[in-house]
Design a protein around this motif. Structure first.
Motif, mmCIF file in Angstrom:
data_model
loop_
_atom_site.group_PDB
_atom_site.id
_atom_site.type_symbol
_atom_site.label_atom_id
_atom_site.label_comp_id
_atom_site.label_asym_id
_atom_site.label_seq_id
_atom_site.Cartn_x
_atom_site.Cartn_y
_atom_site.Cartn_z
ATOM 1 N N THR A 91 -55.296 45.556 41.102
ATOM 2 C CA THR A 91 -55.498 46.939 40.380
ATOM 3 C C THR A 91 -54.969 48.143 39.529
ATOM 4 O O THR A 91 -54.203 47.688 38.935
ATOM 5 C CB THR A 91 -55.200 47.349 42.095
ATOM 6 N N GLY A 150 -54.253 53.862 41.792
ATOM 7 C CA GLY A 150 -55.067 53.051 42.594
ATOM 8 C C GLY A 150 -54.076 52.805 43.164
ATOM 9 O O GLY A 150 -53.806 52.337 43.956
ATOM 10 N N ARG A 151 -52.678 52.684 43.114
ATOM 11 C CA ARG A 151 -51.327 52.087 43.971
ATOM 12 C C ARG A 151 -50.683 53.074 44.278
ATOM 13 O O ARG A 151 -49.759 53.847 43.621
ATOM 14 C CB ARG A 151 -51.268 50.335 42.940
ATOM 15 N N SER A 188 -57.495 51.951 56.787
ATOM 16 C CA SER A 188 -58.100 52.566 55.882
ATOM 17 C C SER A 188 -57.051 53.931 55.770
ATOM 18 O O SER A 188 -57.444 53.983 57.312
ATOM 19 C CB SER A 188 -59.356 52.762 55.547
ATOM 20 N N SER A 244 -56.566 57.491 49.047
ATOM 21 C CA SER A 244 -57.705 57.403 49.580
ATOM 22 C C SER A 244 -57.465 55.547 49.197
ATOM 23 O O SER A 244 -57.432 55.599 48.488
ATOM 24 C CB SER A 244 -58.562 57.839 49.931
ATOM 25 N N GLY A 245 -57.069 55.014 50.518
ATOM 26 C CA GLY A 245 -57.819 53.689 49.848
ATOM 27 C C GLY A 245 -56.923 52.817 51.532
ATOM 28 O O GLY A 245 -57.463 53.306 52.926
ATOM 29 N N THR A 246 -56.569 51.716 51.190
ATOM 30 C CA THR A 246 -55.820 50.351 52.013
ATOM 31 C C THR A 246 -54.645 50.547 52.514
ATOM 32 O O THR A 246 -54.102 50.205 51.527
ATOM 33 C CB THR A 246 -56.993 49.307 51.728
ATOM 34 N N ASP A 290 -56.201 51.541 46.233
ATOM 35 C CA ASP A 290 -57.693 51.936 46.743
ATOM 36 C C ASP A 290 -58.881 50.473 46.552
ATOM 37 O O ASP A 290 -58.437 50.527 45.264
ATOM 38 C CB ASP A 290 -57.858 53.242 45.638
#
Length: 419
Positions: free
Chosen positions: A185, A189-190, A211, A237-239, A261
């Protein structure tokens, strides 16, 4: 129609078992009758030097191709009433007609006890032969077929067996550097989600694997100082990939959640210094995930300047586009082909078409319903294309898919190299 169908079906069934019904005629075995009445599959009379012995009355000529320590050359031994003749008393010319119509002609000069052909007999030694000789004013002539690595297949059988052909021509060879890597990632994105102020956790509204969208409230904490409860929104936004606290616990320095993400991914490849010189930002990379049918085309986005002390490698980051069907996940091992350059060559064949024949690289050419081996000298090679330096001409038609069937049939028949 029934006969054609039966032949085609038989070819397919036998090909699947590693055989075929191809009619191969080995080198030195005539495919058609010559003037001595030799039929297909019959052997020929041999002379003292184990060559083909041609007779006309009391005059005879032994035909050999000598290739021990030299390039293949004709050596003819003349006889009169079974006894050796002075080669200076005999004149000989030879015409070889190859598949496709190319003609090779040879004159001969006396040497020791034989007539030596002036020129190299190029591979394959597969041709229709005409020999003209004269002795004491008398003319002699012979014609015969001498084939190797040649077979005939009907169009219906070729189609049923899956044979495909292409024309020899120019190609662009892509230089590749194949490396192993892993998916990670991106830093952006983290996100680690922490409480803004220390306090008691009043609510945690999302679970591991769920999510979330940016700005969505995912926790509430009561401040230890103000005793006011405040909401903590998702920063990206992401998991949710980590959940490190529970309601009733105390929020302090440790992250409550970690969100990633799934579309903010890149690939990390480790380059040894000798390879790092070939890789540049912006280069194209074909990234292959285990089990994926086709590679994903990506770009080199960064090359880190530092060298890892333990591995002595440099790290290259390759951008992985989002919405890739979920084939990439963080931590996944992958392979990448870095396209480091390209080179145009005037003569090339598909690499998959190349087979071996007597331990030499070959392809199989097609002329009408006839297929024949061509020994080639290869140059640069990629998984897609191979440069050809000699042995085949631009415009020649060659077998791409299914060439192994032809090779298998030749090997099965024990194609010889007799002359």
């Amino acid at each position: 129609m029934t006969q054609t169908y039966t032949q085609t079906r038989r070819f397919v069934l036998l090909a699947a078992a590693g055989l075929s019904v191809m009619s191969l005629v080995a080198c030195g075995k005539p495919a058609t009758k010559d003037e001595h009445g030799e039929g297909a599959g019959e052997d020929f009379e041999r002379g003292p030097h184990k060559g083909r012995l041609l007779r006309k009355g009391e005059f005879s000529l032994e035909v050999t191709i000598f290739e021990s320590g030299v390039e293949p050359e004709f050596r003819f031994y003349p006889y009169w009433q079974e006894k050796p003749l002075d080669p200076k008393s005999v004149t000989v010319t030879t015409k070889l007609t190859r598949l496709g119509g190319k003609v090779d002609r040879f004159a001969f000069a006396a040497q020791d006890d034989y007539l030596r052909g002036q020129g190299v007999v190029e591979e394959p030694h597969s041709f229709d032969v005409r020999i003209d000789a004269s002795h004491r004013g008398q003319a002699y002539a012979w014609t015969y077929a001498s084939y190797e690595g040649r077979t005939t297949i009907t169009p219906q059988a070729a189609t049923a067996a899956g044979l495909t052909v292409a024309a020899v021509g120019p190609a662009t060879l892509l230089e590749r550097l194949d490396l192993a890597g892993r998916v990670e990632t991106k830093p952006e994105g983290r996100s680690e989600v922490r409480a803004w102020y220390p306090g008691r956790i009043m609510a945690m509204t999302v679970e591991l694997g769920q999510s979330v969208r940016k700005g969505q409230v995912i926790a509430r904490v009561e401040s230890s100082e103000s005793l006011q409860t405040y909401a903590i929104p998702a920063p990206i936004s992401g998991t949710v990939i980590e959940k490190n606290a529970n309601v009733g616990g105390v929020a302090y320095d440790s992250p409550l959640y970690v969100i990633a993400d799934p579309n903010a991914l890149h690939a990390e490849f480790f380059l040894f210094p000798r390879d790092a010189e070939k890789v540049r930002v912006g280069q194209t990379v074909e990234v292959r995930a285990p089990g994926a049918a086709t590679p994903v085309v990506a770009k080199v986005e960064a090359i880190l300047p530092s060298i890892d002390e333990a591995t002595q490698t440099v790290m290259a980051h390759v951008h992985l586009p989002g919405s890739n069907g979920g084939i990439f996940r963080s931590g996944l091992g992958i392979e990448g082909s870095f396209l480091t350059g390209e080179q145009s060559v005037p003569v090339a064949v598909r690499t998959e078409a190349i087979q071996t024949f007597r331990d030499r690289p070959v392809v199989y050419t097609q002329v009408g319903d006839t297929y024949e081996v061509r020994m080639i000298e290869v140059g640069r090679q990629t998984p897609e294309w191979t440069e050809v330096l000699s042995g085949i001409e631009p415009g020649d038609t060659y077998v791409v898919k299914g060439a192994f069937l032809i090779r298998a049939d030749i090997e099965k028949s024990g194609a010889s190299h007799d002359h």
